[in-house]
Enzyme design. Structure first.
Site, PDB file in Angstrom:
ATOM      1  CB  ILE A 129       2.656 -99.968 -56.850  1.00 43.73           C
ATOM      2  CG1 ILE A 129       2.419-100.686 -55.522  1.00 43.73           C
ATOM      3  CG2 ILE A 129       4.107 -99.505 -56.942  1.00 43.73           C
ATOM      4  CD1 ILE A 129       3.187-101.987 -55.371  1.00 43.73           C
ATOM      5  CB  THR A 138       5.889-109.750 -54.797  1.00 44.71           C
ATOM      6  OG1 THR A 138       5.673-110.041 -53.426  1.00 44.71           O
ATOM      7  CG2 THR A 138       5.627-111.022 -55.577  1.00 44.71           C
ATOM      8  CD  GLU A 189       2.903-111.978 -50.985  1.00 44.27           C
ATOM      9  OE1 GLU A 189       2.261-113.040 -51.074  1.00 44.27           O
ATOM     10  OE2 GLU A 189       2.386-110.885 -50.715  1.00 44.27           O
TER      11      GLU A 189
HETATM   12  N1  LIG Z   1       1.041-104.200 -53.370  1.00 43.41           N
HETATM   13  C1  LIG Z   1       2.180-104.658 -52.885  1.00 43.41           C
HETATM   14  O1  LIG Z   1       2.392-104.638 -51.671  1.00 43.41           O
HETATM   15  C2  LIG Z   1       3.249-105.179 -53.830  1.00 43.41           C
HETATM   16  C3  LIG Z   1       4.507-105.482 -53.303  1.00 43.41           C
HETATM   17  C4  LIG Z   1       5.511-105.917 -54.181  1.00 43.41           C
HETATM   18  C5  LIG Z   1       5.254-106.045 -55.531  1.00 43.41           C
HETATM   19  N2  LIG Z   1       4.004-105.766 -56.004  1.00 43.41           N
HETATM   20  C6  LIG Z   1       3.783-105.896 -57.453  1.00 43.41           C
HETATM   21  O2  LIG Z   1       3.601-104.579 -57.956  1.00 43.41           O
HETATM   22  C7  LIG Z   1       2.702-104.593 -59.058  1.00 43.41           C
HETATM   23  C8  LIG Z   1       1.561-103.630 -58.796  1.00 43.41           C
HETATM   24  O3  LIG Z   1       0.900-104.004 -57.595  1.00 43.41           O
HETATM   25  P1  LIG Z   1      -0.365-103.192 -57.070  1.00 43.41           P
HETATM   26  O4  LIG Z   1      -0.514-103.482 -55.619  1.00 43.41           O
HETATM   27  O5  LIG Z   1      -0.275-101.793 -57.538  1.00 43.41           O
HETATM   28  O6  LIG Z   1      -1.527-103.942 -57.867  1.00 43.41           O
HETATM   29  P2  LIG Z   1      -3.023-103.478 -58.145  1.00 43.41           P
HETATM   30  O7  LIG Z   1      -3.828-104.741 -58.096  1.00 43.41           O
HETATM   31  O8  LIG Z   1      -3.418-102.328 -57.276  1.00 43.41           O
HETATM   32  O9  LIG Z   1      -2.985-102.910 -59.644  1.00 43.41           O
HETATM   33  C9  LIG Z   1      -2.828-103.748 -60.770  1.00 43.41           C
HETATM   34  C10 LIG Z   1      -3.132-102.921 -62.000  1.00 43.41           C
HETATM   35  O10 LIG Z   1      -2.926-103.768 -63.143  1.00 43.41           O
HETATM   36  C11 LIG Z   1      -4.054-103.647 -64.009  1.00 43.41           C
HETATM   37  N3  LIG Z   1      -4.222-104.925 -64.737  1.00 43.41           N
HETATM   38  C12 LIG Z   1      -4.539-106.136 -64.205  1.00 43.41           C
HETATM   39  N4  LIG Z   1      -4.615-107.059 -65.173  1.00 43.41           N
HETATM   40  C13 LIG Z   1      -4.282-106.421 -66.342  1.00 43.41           C
HETATM   41  C14 LIG Z   1      -4.159-106.850 -67.687  1.00 43.41           C
HETATM   42  N5  LIG Z   1      -4.380-108.136 -68.035  1.00 43.41           N
HETATM   43  N6  LIG Z   1      -3.819-105.948 -68.632  1.00 43.41           N
HETATM   44  C15 LIG Z   1      -3.596-104.636 -68.298  1.00 43.41           C
HETATM   45  N7  LIG Z   1      -3.707-104.179 -67.028  1.00 43.41           N
HETATM   46  C16 LIG Z   1      -4.050-105.056 -66.064  1.00 43.41           C
HETATM   47  C17 LIG Z   1      -5.229-103.350 -63.096  1.00 43.41           C
HETATM   48  O11 LIG Z   1      -6.310-102.721 -63.779  1.00 43.41           O
HETATM   49  C18 LIG Z   1      -4.579-102.429 -62.063  1.00 43.41           C
HETATM   50  O12 LIG Z   1      -4.608-101.084 -62.494  1.00 43.41           O
HETATM   51  C19 LIG Z   1       2.235-106.043 -59.205  1.00 43.41           C
HETATM   52  O13 LIG Z   1       2.988-106.647 -60.226  1.00 43.41           O
HETATM   53  C20 LIG Z   1       2.545-106.671 -57.865  1.00 43.41           C
HETATM   54  O14 LIG Z   1       2.824-108.047 -57.994  1.00 43.41           O
HETATM   55  C21 LIG Z   1       3.002-105.339 -55.190  1.00 43.41           C
END
Ligand SMILES: NC(=O)c1ccc[n+]([C@@H]2O[C@H](COP(=O)([O-])OP(=O)(O)OC[C@H]3O[C@@H](n4cnc5c(N)ncnc54)[C@H](O)[C@@H]3O)[C@@H](O)[C@H]2O)c1
Length: 358
Positions: free
Chosen positions: A14, A135, A137
């Site tokens: 995202i 999220t 969830e």
């Molecule tokens: N994917 C979904 O369907 C969804 C839905 C609602 C909310 N979200 C929320 O949106 C956000 C992004 O989700 P996503 O699916 O893009 O996740 P993702 O797992 O694809 O990406 C997470 C990113 O965070 C980085 N990261 C992880 N730990 C880190 C740290 N300690 N320091 C710096 N960077 C770090 C990773 O390298 C990665 O680039 C999250 O907070 C997730 O909870 C996701």
């Protein structure tokens, strides 16, 4: 303070869609702090990486000296916090990293944002925002006929991932309530679209179908998710960032509830059309033992953000799934780069004993 924004996790699914959308639609510079876990992929941002308004910083959100330095040097008008461990199955196998990044990492950012914000002149304090991306969830699971989650639904997280996000939401709320930090929280439903790591349902099914492998669906395939095209989520975040009221939370949903089995069948139908094979891809569907504690249904009531801020999703599920399948067909090199690496080891560990995924 200038008008730049500091984004965390901008190399993930995202986050990278958000970075690309931001630079295409907004004039303010963006600094992207990401530690590049298995889920972070700078290839997603290759098209803008040399641009004058973009800066990548490789680092951990728990590194408080680094975060403090970024606030000092860049004087951003906002922080948009995506960085997280985000995969439920991984949280079941190894919850510790979820607590470290999602809970402690959010705490670290809140503390550094507070220190920066407190030292700003009053007019800048009024403008600053800390937007926390969360999220649906955190709300737990719904029965078939329950009303959708609203902003006042009680938190009832069921997986280690959901619990870690719920904890981070509570911290954000408390930092507003106690210290008056101007926070915003968005709780969004399941996203799909370009650049999603192929461990999640939709890209995994596309990947397996193209490889002629089985399409493993958890349980009876009747679990319902409210699907959201990722570009709509990013536009909602931009809308909340500029118009949301500090201290508030906003639910973001696509009004697209679908059963997992329906989702997989939709993918197969688009693939049958765009990449016809000897048999329908739907013949590859198999049912595998359910994920422990698998939530039955999520649905989001996004009427607040629609009513108060005028945001509406633009992309229907049918259109979004077609765009997504087409994107993966056009970006097989992107998928191959990922699947040739650690992803394969992860699949082996995760699915060796159960034979499937979703
Ligand atoms: N994917 C979904 O369907 C969804 C839905 C609602 C909310 N979200 C929320 O949106 C956000 C992004 O989700 P996503 O699916 O893009 O996740 P993702 O797992 O694809 O990406 C997470 C990113 O965070 C980085 N990261 C992880 N730990 C880190 C740290 N300690 N320091 C710096 N960077 C770090 C990773 O390298 C990665 O680039 C999250 O907070 C997730 O909870 C996701």
């Amino acid at each position: 303070m200038n008008d730049s924004i500091l984004v965390t996790g901008g190399a993930g699914f995202i986050g990278s869609n958000f970075v690309l959308q931001w630079l295409a639609h907004e004039s303010a510079p963006l600094i992207n702090l990401d530690s590049l876990t298995y889920a972070g992929n700078l290839a997603n941002l290759a098209s803008i990486s040399e641009g004058p308004r973009y800066r990548f910083v490789h680092g951990d959100i728990n590194d408080r000296a680094l975060v403090a330095g970024l606030f000092r040097r860049h004087q951003p008008a906002a922080m948009v916090h995506f960085a997280a461990e985000s995969h439920v199955d991984r949280s079941i196998l190894g919850p510790e990293e979820f607590i470290r990044t999602n809970v402690h990492g959010t705490f670290s950012l809140l503390e550094e944002a507070k220190a920066y914000w407190k030292a700003l002149p009053e007019c800048d304090q009024q403008r600053f925002r800390f937007l926390h991306v969360s999220t649906d969830e955190v709300y737990g699971s719904l029965g078939e006929h329950d009303p959708a989650f609203s902003e006042t639904t009680a938190y009832a997280p069921n997986s280690p991932y959901a619990a870690s996000k719920a904890a981070s939401d509570h911290l954000v709320r408390a930092w507003h309530h106690t210290y008056e930090l101007p926070t915003l929280t968005t709780n969004c439903s399941n996203n799909y679209g370009p650049f999603q790591f192929p461990e999640k349902l939709i890209p995994l099914m596309i990947h397996n179908a193209l490889a002629g492998k089985t399409l493993p669906v958890y349980g009876d395939g009747q679990n319902v998710r409210d699907w959201m095209y990722v570009e709509d989520h990013c536009s909602a975040i931009r809308c909340v960032l500029s118009n949301g009221r500090p201290g508030e939370t906003y639910n973001i949903g696509g009004r697209s509830e679908r059963r997992n089995l329906e989702v997989v069948r939709s993918i197969c139908a688009v693939l049958d059309e765009l990449r016809p094979a000897a048999h329908s891809y739907a013949d590859l569907i198999t049912f595998v033992p359910d994920r422990p504690g698998h939530d039955r249904r999520y649905a989001i009531d996004s009427s607040r953000v629609e009513r108060e801020l005028g945001w509406h999703p633009q992309v229907s599920f049918e259109d979004g799934i077609r765009r997504t399948v087409a994107w993966y067909l056009d970006h097989q090199d992107w998928v191959a780069a990922i699947t040739s690496g650690s992803y394969r080891d992860w699949i082996a560990t995760q699915y060796a004993n159960r034979g499937g995924a979703a």
